[in-house]
Motif scaffolding. Sequence first.
Motif, PDB file in Angstrom:
ATOM      1  N   THR A 168      34.785  64.282  56.244  1.00 39.56           N
ATOM      2  CA  THR A 168      33.753  63.970  55.256  1.00 39.56           C
ATOM      3  C   THR A 168      34.377  63.882  53.866  1.00 39.56           C
ATOM      4  O   THR A 168      34.068  62.993  53.071  1.00 39.56           O
ATOM      5  CB  THR A 168      32.657  65.050  55.275  1.00 39.56           C
ATOM      6  N   ALA A 173      36.034  60.631  53.481  1.00 45.81           N
ATOM      7  CA  ALA A 173      35.079  59.535  53.269  1.00 45.81           C
ATOM      8  C   ALA A 173      34.637  59.484  51.810  1.00 45.81           C
ATOM      9  O   ALA A 173      34.490  58.410  51.213  1.00 45.81           O
ATOM     10  CB  ALA A 173      33.869  59.698  54.183  1.00 45.81           C
ATOM     11  N   MET A 174      34.446  60.657  51.211  1.00 47.61           N
ATOM     12  CA  MET A 174      34.058  60.697  49.802  1.00 47.61           C
ATOM     13  C   MET A 174      35.206  60.222  48.921  1.00 47.61           C
ATOM     14  O   MET A 174      35.028  59.478  47.957  1.00 47.61           O
ATOM     15  CB  MET A 174      33.641  62.129  49.425  1.00 47.61           C
ATOM     16  N   ARG A 224      26.405  54.359  58.465  1.00 41.25           N
ATOM     17  CA  ARG A 224      26.966  54.475  57.112  1.00 41.25           C
ATOM     18  C   ARG A 224      26.349  53.428  56.184  1.00 41.25           C
ATOM     19  O   ARG A 224      25.979  53.716  55.057  1.00 41.25           O
ATOM     20  CB  ARG A 224      28.491  54.298  57.154  1.00 41.25           C
ATOM     21  N   ARG A 257      24.031  54.246  52.991  1.00 40.67           N
ATOM     22  CA  ARG A 257      24.538  53.846  51.682  1.00 40.67           C
ATOM     23  C   ARG A 257      23.449  53.098  50.928  1.00 40.67           C
ATOM     24  O   ARG A 257      23.157  53.362  49.777  1.00 40.67           O
ATOM     25  CB  ARG A 257      25.753  52.933  51.893  1.00 40.67           C
ATOM     26  N   GLU A 309      24.966  61.557  52.229  1.00 35.75           N
ATOM     27  CA  GLU A 309      25.058  60.099  52.179  1.00 35.75           C
ATOM     28  C   GLU A 309      26.036  59.566  53.223  1.00 35.75           C
ATOM     29  O   GLU A 309      25.891  58.455  53.709  1.00 35.75           O
ATOM     30  CB  GLU A 309      25.512  59.656  50.778  1.00 35.75           C
ATOM     31  N   ARG A 310      27.035  60.351  53.558  1.00 35.29           N
ATOM     32  CA  ARG A 310      28.051  59.870  54.484  1.00 35.29           C
ATOM     33  C   ARG A 310      27.867  60.345  55.918  1.00 35.29           C
ATOM     34  O   ARG A 310      28.225  59.663  56.857  1.00 35.29           O
ATOM     35  CB  ARG A 310      29.431  60.231  53.941  1.00 35.29           C
TER      36      ARG A 310
END
Lengths: 238, 474
Positions: free
Chosen positions: A174, A177-178, B29, B33, B329-330
């Motif tokens: 995670t 991904a950020m 995703r 988003r 969000e992810r």
Amino acid sequence: MKVALLATCLTDTFFPSTARAVVRLLERLGCEVAFPLDQTCCGQMHFNTGYRNDAESLARKYTEVFSGYDHVVAPSGSCAGMVREIYPEMGVSAGPMYELSEFVVDVLGVTDVGAWFPHRVTYHPTCHSLRMLGVGDKPLRLLRAVRGLELVELPAATSCCGFGGTFAIKNAETSTAMLTDKMKCVLDTGAEVLSAGDNSCLMHIGGGLSRLRAGVRPVHLAEILASTEEEPWAHATP
Amino acid sequence: MGTRNPVTWLGSPTFPKAAREALADTQLRQNLRKATGTIRGRRAAAVAEMTDWENLRLAGEAIKNDVLSRLDTLLVQLEEAVTARGGVVHWARDAAEANEIVLRLAREAGTDEVVKVKSMATAEIGLNEALEAGGVKAIETDLAELIVQLGDDRPSHILVPAIHRNRSEIRDIFQRRMGISVSDEPAELAEAARRYLRQKFLTTRVAVSGANFAVADTGSIVVLESEGNGRMCLTLPETLITVMGIEKLVPTWQDLEVFLQLLPRSSTAERMNPYTSVWTGVTPGDGPSSFHLILLDNGRTATLADSVGRQALRCIRCSACLNVCPVYERTGGKSYGSVYPGPIGAILTPQLVGDMHDPLSASLPYASSLCGACFEVCPVRIDIPQVLTHLRAEAVEAKGRTAESIAMAAAAWVFASASRYERAQKLGSLARFIARDGRITSLPWPGSKWTSSRDVPAPPAESFRSWWRKNRGS
Ligand code: SF4
């Protein structure tokens, strides 16, 4: 004005040039800088990971080491936040603590520090500076006054880079991904230098950029502010 | 207790495991988003219009703190007011008790079908599954909740449980389950749902709802929604059963006013909520002739006993913290293994479960980078990062001795003395010899978790402190 420097364990160990830059900058602005050699770590990693007792002993150690100083400055939003906002949560009261840009702008009352840094720079505001300390646009005001510097706005600047201390390990995917989205925003600016007020975030974003050979250099705010035309930072010794 | 709290889904993996799968789902995703990005911007604009927003937040926080500090007396006041107006109040210690009461009431009403208003409390207790096991079918009438139900899916957002679905996925679900042919135009999809539901509204005799607020003073129950389907459920059936968490109280109508401003702007970015339904007991000849209020504890009293953790009970389920959360969000909501996803889920779910030996519960407080975006938007000022670190300490305590705790103790021992720290620093700086071009690209576990996607700068030969000592003496 006499001021003590909390270098932070990360900067002391991995990024000594940042701490040297703080010394040079503050001395140039007329401060007398002390570095109490008994300092180690503020305890943030322990606190944020759930090791309260260890964090508390480190907080007490901090207050012993820095008890004699009216002003303590740290080149790190998250360590300054730890001392100022989290220590009281643990029942430990520390004296006045400032993140670097706060100290320069609020205490010294300076926004033009006489710096020169002829590069295209973008700035990541870092979560704890922004939301825990509320430094607002102080770092940007300092950067705007730097001669030769071309400041490019970072898209989605206030989004976290995904570091979060042990979060980057415990939730590595995670976190990555950020980080990816943050790197995309950095690259979109076309900047040559990515700056921030915290080496932990810079180590994270910089570590990702370096892995991708992205050709963007992470530079702490202090090193930009320390740089002058007479003594450009990269070649200087304070 | 004995029975497990259905607030977490049976068999859910820990957060990092679930997140890994979700991160690889490119459709998810993309959907997230888009959806979170849009609502984030709209909320910011709706809030920016208010010059007294920060004062409203402070008021919201203060009212909720007041409620929590005298919950016992306010609840009795509510019970008396509801009873005086012809309602029946039930108390449920946990999910099983609440589900039993609903099932019994449905049977007493002689129905094998109930329509539902979107509600977090009934999702928390797994009411639909419990009813089904008792031979009663629950029909969700909120559009997004219906999409989840028809897709045999799980909710991933508090306000928009099907936020992880896009239009074409929804069309496929409708075509499959309603046996119709429909395009993916939002208007057509809504029309299909409307036809499907209209019949149910007109024929079903029992409705089940949650409650956004209950006014202790008058015994009035308040439900906010955007579609009007909730209003149908609340007015057409003969029997109305409301399941409400005991923390949903406000003392008076004047207090309610604060939340009717805070909630819509935070939640849907609307200035005013479209459908606000309020009822007080029963009114002969108007609406349901029988009203039951089930007051649900299910871990809330235990949460209230925790002086730091109790602030989670201020939550008004607006979802603003989800929408701004970079982790949510992810990873999406389902990674949190509960009907409460995102930042609020990370602090509420473990507290409602009340057992940090549960691996999922213990992993949730770590599902955050502590960036603080959630606290910044929370309309009732829940300091979510503070509760997260508080719960992390509980998780650490529950785990006892682990490789991590030993490493942390060692680090603390090193940091406790400047000379030990300096020796470790010197030793560590030898790592520069494994670096190439000033970077380390691979470290052993657990450092490998970092170097899987990030380099580490080579530590320099000279730390700042040695430079200082050399150049400045002391
Ligand atoms: S914690 Fe705050 S922001 Fe999150 S859902 Fe609850 S009230 Fe909204």
